[in-house]
Design a protein around this motif. Sequence first.
Motif, short mmCIF file in Angstrom:
data_model
loop_
_atom_site.label_atom_id
_atom_site.label_comp_id
_atom_site.label_asym_id
_atom_site.label_seq_id
_atom_site.Cartn_x
_atom_site.Cartn_y
_atom_site.Cartn_z
N ARG A 1 22.50 31.59 -24.76
CA ARG A 1 20.93 31.39 -25.49
C ARG A 1 19.82 31.08 -25.81
O ARG A 1 18.73 31.25 -26.70
CB ARG A 1 21.68 30.34 -27.10
CG ARG A 1 23.11 30.84 -28.18
CD ARG A 1 23.16 29.13 -28.61
NE ARG A 1 24.54 29.67 -29.39
CZ ARG A 1 25.27 28.52 -29.96
NH1 ARG A 1 24.56 27.15 -30.20
NH2 ARG A 1 27.02 29.13 -31.08
N ASN A 2 19.79 31.24 -24.76
CA ASN A 2 18.38 30.40 -23.89
C ASN A 2 17.78 31.64 -22.62
O ASN A 2 16.46 31.67 -22.35
CB ASN A 2 18.21 28.96 -23.34
CG ASN A 2 18.53 28.48 -24.32
OD1 ASN A 2 17.59 28.40 -25.16
ND2 ASN A 2 18.77 27.14 -24.06
N VAL A 3 18.28 32.94 -22.59
CA VAL A 3 18.01 33.25 -21.56
C VAL A 3 17.76 34.62 -22.23
O VAL A 3 17.55 35.00 -23.52
CB VAL A 3 20.00 34.08 -21.03
CG1 VAL A 3 19.39 35.68 -19.81
CG2 VAL A 3 20.97 33.26 -20.50
N PRO A 4 16.64 35.47 -21.63
CA PRO A 4 15.87 37.00 -22.39
C PRO A 4 16.74 37.53 -22.79
O PRO A 4 17.71 38.16 -21.71
CB PRO A 4 14.71 37.05 -21.45
CG PRO A 4 14.62 35.28 -20.39
CD PRO A 4 16.03 34.88 -20.58
N ILE A 5 16.07 38.81 -23.78
CA ILE A 5 17.24 39.44 -23.76
C ILE A 5 17.30 40.69 -22.58
O ILE A 5 18.32 40.80 -22.09
CB ILE A 5 16.64 40.02 -25.24
CG1 ILE A 5 17.58 41.07 -25.49
CG2 ILE A 5 14.84 40.46 -24.90
CD1 ILE A 5 18.63 40.74 -26.83
N GLU A 6 16.32 40.86 -21.93
CA GLU A 6 16.16 41.95 -20.71
C GLU A 6 17.54 40.80 -19.74
O GLU A 6 18.14 42.38 -18.68
CB GLU A 6 15.19 41.93 -20.14
CG GLU A 6 14.03 41.03 -19.41
CD GLU A 6 13.44 40.08 -20.50
OE1 GLU A 6 12.46 39.36 -20.36
OE2 GLU A 6 14.12 40.19 -21.89
N GLU A 7 17.57 40.58 -19.50
CA GLU A 7 18.37 40.08 -18.17
C GLU A 7 20.00 38.53 -19.02
O GLU A 7 20.80 38.77 -18.43
CB GLU A 7 17.66 38.10 -18.07
CG GLU A 7 17.03 38.65 -17.28
CD GLU A 7 15.86 36.56 -17.10
OE1 GLU A 7 16.67 36.17 -16.40
OE2 GLU A 7 15.25 37.39 -16.36
N LEU A 8 20.01 38.95 -19.86
CA LEU A 8 21.32 38.47 -20.92
C LEU A 8 22.75 39.40 -20.68
O LEU A 8 23.33 38.96 -20.60
CB LEU A 8 21.31 38.55 -22.68
CG LEU A 8 22.49 38.42 -23.68
CD1 LEU A 8 22.47 36.14 -23.37
CD2 LEU A 8 22.02 38.17 -25.19
N ALA A 9 22.56 40.63 -20.66
CA ALA A 9 23.71 40.84 -20.33
C ALA A 9 23.88 41.23 -18.87
O ALA A 9 25.47 40.54 -19.04
CB ALA A 9 23.49 42.81 -20.78
N ASP A 10 23.66 40.38 -18.19
CA ASP A 10 24.25 40.19 -16.83
C ASP A 10 24.19 38.76 -17.03
O ASP A 10 25.66 38.44 -16.08
CB ASP A 10 23.13 39.94 -15.72
CG ASP A 10 22.60 41.75 -14.97
OD1 ASP A 10 23.45 42.90 -15.06
OD2 ASP A 10 21.69 42.05 -14.64
N ALA A 11 23.72 38.18 -17.76
CA ALA A 11 24.42 36.61 -17.95
C ALA A 11 25.70 36.68 -18.37
O ALA A 11 26.64 35.30 -18.57
CB ALA A 11 23.87 35.99 -18.42
N ILE A 12 25.70 37.25 -19.00
CA ILE A 12 27.21 37.48 -20.61
C ILE A 12 28.44 37.82 -19.40
O ILE A 12 29.31 37.22 -19.09
CB ILE A 12 26.73 38.51 -21.31
CG1 ILE A 12 26.19 38.01 -22.49
CG2 ILE A 12 28.45 38.76 -21.73
CD1 ILE A 12 26.46 38.85 -23.48
N ILE A 13 28.46 38.64 -18.55
CA ILE A 13 29.46 39.39 -17.32
C ILE A 13 29.01 37.73 -16.60
O ILE A 13 30.45 37.73 -16.42
CB ILE A 13 28.85 40.49 -16.44
CG1 ILE A 13 28.50 41.40 -17.65
CG2 ILE A 13 29.71 40.85 -15.71
CD1 ILE A 13 27.63 42.29 -17.20
N LEU A 14 28.42 37.39 -15.87
CA LEU A 14 28.31 36.65 -15.12
C LEU A 14 29.28 34.69 -15.48
O LEU A 14 29.92 34.73 -15.29
CB LEU A 14 27.19 35.98 -14.47
CG LEU A 14 26.98 34.61 -13.11
CD1 LEU A 14 28.07 35.13 -12.67
CD2 LEU A 14 25.88 33.85 -13.27
N THR A 15 29.24 34.90 -16.99
CA THR A 15 29.63 33.54 -17.93
C THR A 15 31.19 33.94 -18.24
O THR A 15 32.31 32.20 -18.08
CB THR A 15 28.90 33.36 -18.66
OG1 THR A 15 28.44 33.02 -18.91
CG2 THR A 15 29.88 32.58 -20.25
N ALA A 16 31.19 34.95 -18.66
CA ALA A 16 32.72 35.93 -18.35
C ALA A 16 33.25 35.81 -17.29
O ALA A 16 34.62 34.86 -16.91
CB ALA A 16 32.18 36.81 -19.25
#
Length: 545
Positions: free
Chosen positions: A398-413
């Motif tokens: 919820r605190n990740v900038p939108i331009e980095e969010l896709a990669d952050a979601i994949i890393l979390t998954a």
Amino acid sequence: MVSQIKFTEEQKAAIRSNNSMVITACPGSGKTTVIVEKIRSTFEILEGYQGIIGISFTIKASKELAEKCKRNGANIKSSYIGTIDNFCLSEIVFPFINKLYGRPSSDLTCIQYSELDASYKDNLPNLSQAGVFFTTEDYRAYAGEFKRHYESGFILLEAVTVISFEIVKTSLACQRYLKARYVAIYIDEYQDTSEPQHELFLEIHALGLTAIAVGDVQQSIYAFRGSNPKYIRSLVDDSDSFEHHVIDLNHRCHPSIINYSNRLFSPHSALLPVPNNEINVYRREFKGTQKDIAERLGDWIIKCMKNLNIEELKEVAILTRNNNFLELLQTHLTIPAQFYKDDALSGIASPCARLLTELLHFSFDDKRLAEQILADANLPKLTNKALKQIRASILRLRNVPIEELADAIILTASAIVDMTDNSRETVALKDIFASPASLQQYQERSVDKVQVMTLHKSKGLEFDLVIHLDLYDWVFPYRAFTGSFDDYDYPAWDQDLNLHYVGITRAKRHCILITSTKRINSQGLIKNATPSPFYNIEGLNGLFR
């Protein structure tokens, strides 16, 4: 125990009964509130290891049901609340399929027919065709092929419920588990149940669980995927096994909207009194084609909102029969709008795709819980430290900038599931972030945007003003060309009428039905337009303006 909410006598009777039942409920009747009240009252008498099964047919609906059941910190114990496919996979197939086919040689995943190699499709019916689907009677014919899938490391999504039924019917271990873990099964939107889902519901009921089915025959809109309202009718007819409770008071819609929608099915149905004889169902015709409607609709909506005292754009819904008009609106609509369409990720049925979808929703919705994502993921037994790290990773999204969010979601998954063979899912996720129109449907419903979607996607929602498009002959209801323009053949009349009813009853205060003088047909040609035959249904005169 009935709470302080003011329930009708019919609602109270359904809540208080401890027997198996079928509840037939009209739109806006508070059926979800009744389900939640029954479930929450059950929690009070459960042991810590016990729970209920709560099934809704969409992830969104099941999440809302879970959130309402957990209201005020209620302990849902060991309950499962989710979709039918996820329930079958997590509670029946993954833990007990070895009872049918032996030990798996690798971890199992779930894939849909469209993802299969041709070598597998050659031995199956063409499940990509409308009206082609498995029933429980098909299991014996395809058991060998299902086992081959299993030995190759996957389960076919379209066969999940059929395989689940076979497991529950034949596995004593599965039967013992379900009886020990769960005391009741609830299925919402039962009119959308298919034959395997219905048979599975009855089989679980036969184990001794209290069984509650809730639905409305007039909202059956998924025949193309095998659903049939005859299954909820069969429960109504089975008075020895199921009490029948009727909840038919619409608390949502203006009386004039209720009168119009009821007359679609019964031309002589009794009419509710309308305060000051105010009719809030309107028919309007635009000059030109659907393109002209799309270009002029924005300014027209602003004027309507002012005249009807509607303050927020989010309380206005534009509903279309199909994606063709949706595309025109996306190109030509002149006011801010939030579009809801199928995207690359929603078209993938794998557990990984569902996880990425949930993490994406979580990133934009403060009401969603990290614990629910972890529960749905069916994680292996982990240390408290490992769980804490995964939970923290989810919360950080919820605190990740939108331009980095896709990669952050994949890393979390990746911390939750093995992402090695899920490149298709990660590409689909990134495609969503590359398309603002696709991404916005995962974001919070914006106050300053009109909501635009197909009639199917509107199911379960409500708005102050509904604008219902695509009301042309040949389009809605679908009219088949037999070789003569004088033949009036509507092969899906009942389903289309139900869908029309669903669209109208999304409106709380006002509903506007729109046609135009011309229309663009499926070949891109401009034709003279004739209003939908739904306009000519007996009993509607005087109920619109």
